[in-house]
Design a protein around this motif. Sequence first.
Motif, PDB file in Angstrom:
ATOM      1  N   ALA A 191      65.576 -58.292 -73.985  1.00 60.42           N
ATOM      2  CA  ALA A 191      65.754 -58.983 -72.533  1.00 60.42           C
ATOM      3  C   ALA A 191      67.340 -58.767 -72.343  1.00 60.42           C
ATOM      4  N   GLU A 192      68.163 -58.422 -73.300  1.00 59.74           N
ATOM      5  CA  GLU A 192      69.637 -58.215 -72.867  1.00 59.74           C
ATOM      6  C   GLU A 192      69.835 -56.742 -72.025  1.00 59.74           C
ATOM      7  N   ARG A 193      68.915 -55.925 -72.309  1.00 62.22           N
ATOM      8  CA  ARG A 193      68.863 -54.446 -71.865  1.00 62.22           C
ATOM      9  C   ARG A 193      68.575 -54.404 -70.313  1.00 62.22           C
ATOM     10  N   ASN A 194      69.313 -53.583 -69.785  1.00 66.74           N
ATOM     11  CA  ASN A 194      68.750 -53.174 -68.282  1.00 66.74           C
ATOM     12  C   ASN A 194      67.514 -52.483 -68.191  1.00 66.74           C
ATOM     13  N   TRP A 195      66.927 -52.333 -67.049  1.00 69.51           N
ATOM     14  CA  TRP A 195      65.523 -51.630 -66.913  1.00 69.51           C
ATOM     15  C   TRP A 195      65.512 -50.485 -67.103  1.00 69.51           C
ATOM     16  N   GLU A 196      66.697 -49.674 -67.198  1.00 67.18           N
ATOM     17  CA  GLU A 196      66.492 -48.191 -67.685  1.00 67.18           C
ATOM     18  C   GLU A 196      66.366 -47.915 -69.063  1.00 67.18           C
ATOM     19  N   TYR A 197      67.160 -48.792 -69.944  1.00 70.66           N
ATOM     20  CA  TYR A 197      66.912 -48.658 -71.390  1.00 70.66           C
ATOM     21  C   TYR A 197      65.536 -49.374 -71.688  1.00 70.66           C
ATOM     22  N   ARG A 198      65.000 -50.213 -71.067  1.00 67.63           N
ATOM     23  CA  ARG A 198      63.571 -50.740 -71.209  1.00 67.63           C
ATOM     24  C   ARG A 198      62.586 -49.790 -70.789  1.00 67.63           C
ATOM     25  N   GLY A 199      62.950 -49.083 -69.800  1.00 67.82           N
ATOM     26  CA  GLY A 199      62.035 -48.052 -69.486  1.00 67.82           C
ATOM     27  C   GLY A 199      61.823 -46.944 -70.595  1.00 67.82           C
ATOM     28  N   ASN A 200      62.943 -46.535 -71.187  1.00 68.68           N
ATOM     29  CA  ASN A 200      62.742 -45.467 -72.288  1.00 68.68           C
ATOM     30  C   ASN A 200      62.124 -46.266 -73.461  1.00 68.68           C
ATOM     31  N   HIS A 201      62.577 -47.573 -73.822  1.00 63.74           N
ATOM     32  CA  HIS A 201      62.086 -48.139 -74.851  1.00 63.74           C
ATOM     33  C   HIS A 201      60.281 -48.143 -74.612  1.00 63.74           C
TER      34      HIS A 201
END
Length: 607
Positions: A191-201
């Motif tokens: 939840a603390e990451r922005n969407w770019e990092y969540r996208g890679n995740h």
Amino acid sequence: MMASESDMKSSCTHETPLLWFLGTPFFHSMVARSQASRSDISMIIDSETVLLADILTTLHHAYKLNHDWFLFSKSLDISHFSFQLVDNGKQWLRKDGKKIKFEKLQEYLVQKQQQSERFLMAWNTGDLPLHAGILPPFLYGKGLHNEWLVNEVLSSDLRLVFDATEVVSSFYPEMLGQWSHKYLPHAGGVAERNWEYRGNHHLAALYGTFFLRQNNTPSNLIKLVKCFGQYYFINQAKKTVYFLQGPNRHASYSLEPVSSREQETLQLSTRFLHFWKEKKWKTCLEDINSLDKERKYSLLTSYKVSFEVSVPLSITFSLESLLQMIADEDKSVVLAVAGDSYRDMLMSWVCRLRLLAVHNFIVCALDSEIYHFSVLQGLPVFKDPLAPSNISFNNCHFGTECFQRVTKVKSRIVLQILKLGYNVLMSDVDVYWFDNPLPFLLSFGPAALLAQSDEYNETGPINLPRRLNSGFYFARSDLTTIAAMEMVVRHASSSVLSEQPSFYDVLCGEGGVNRVGDDQCREPTTNLTVFFLDRNFFPNGAYKGLWEKPDVRSACMKLGCLILHNNWISGRKKKLERQVLSGLWDYDPSSRLCLRSWHRTKFMTNF
């Protein structure tokens, strides 16, 4: 990076890879471009990482292996670096001006290291792929892409994989500027990451075995070390040491175990750790193990992150902010509207625009599936909250009820963008662009709507009733055009037909009573002029039988086409087949990459 050995050619790609719309390169595009190189060795390294000279000798030894191989080395983050390289580029100086030996510099780097996710990766061209499966479209520098690739190369077990961190010196001086650590995989929750990092995740969880990997060291991971000036491979899981004993500098090294009888003819002998009884080998091994313990990171850390791939991905930009970012200097944007069943055609359209250096496009997603797909492909996309639901897009082709409902989204979105102050070139994704038509369209000036003609007869008027094609038109953001578009949208909302008849009936009048000459109409209430575009430059799918020509591209280029519409054909399958077989196709869905002249992948699809 260029090796000094004349027989060892390596390359860094100079051609710009695919980019996310804010400029971040795609990792899979970088790797594909490297693999397409004719060089013997490819290498990927962060451009701000300082790479020392021992990489050359390391690659020289790797180059001599008679296996396809892949090496990786994790770079160090150094918070303070006080050494300078003297003019000849061969010697480092301390602050006091005294020289420092290379070995002492390495010791300093190890002592000052910090957590890093920068990797150096290199591999020989070889015959084998890096790994089984595909490399998903990770955003470079946004987490997990390096670790994911190393894991997949190891898991696939196609190549000899070795960790060269002990023998390759590379570091990142943080004084040059830091990568954000706030969103690294080890910091905080999803939840603390922005969407770019969540996208890679999201991609790392969906593809491959990265999140399934256990904590134990893979049995096929080999470490490259250097003791007393000689390189050795160590497989710690199998407790095996490989001594490279090539007879001369041009020998090829083998890593296959051999019997004592064969050792005289092959260049490798295999020995187990319990044979290391000599003091110097014990000392060297102890130093290596001690160095491993000093490191503050694991090269292949298991990320214990709670992650649900079902969590919807979304970008944090509104339509207004997207328009501000992507519009060109004339405040013009190119709009595409697509549903999930047309994702491949959307991407081919995007790839073509990117090749033409047209970057001011925006995508309106008709469903959640194409929205999430577009986010992961790095497209500037927004979802229409009023798009019709419960529609089968597989059967949403011309003449169907689905088609009629979906087309009305386009004119409504165009009107919305016009009211925000931006000119709009509406282009269906089945329109192939030979060149950028915007400069020509902008030359017509205000109070004009420029539309493709759907007339198929090669002679006679092109503004006959119901011959305005709403799949390709240009509208300026002026009061006259906005007022006329409001009339079209209002008419379409109460019609049982698609939006296309509404365009003609409103702007040209029912039966064409507002026609002017053979190629214009003038709406009397707003005084908007509609120009039907010259079909030699803007042909529809039935004009001159262009799609049936043996060489569609050559026929269109000879005619002077700026675009060619893939319409006047029924069904998504037939439309796709016609465009792919014609060669007017720019996307490989198997690799999620745009097809380029250097692309080695042969595009194949089942329609």
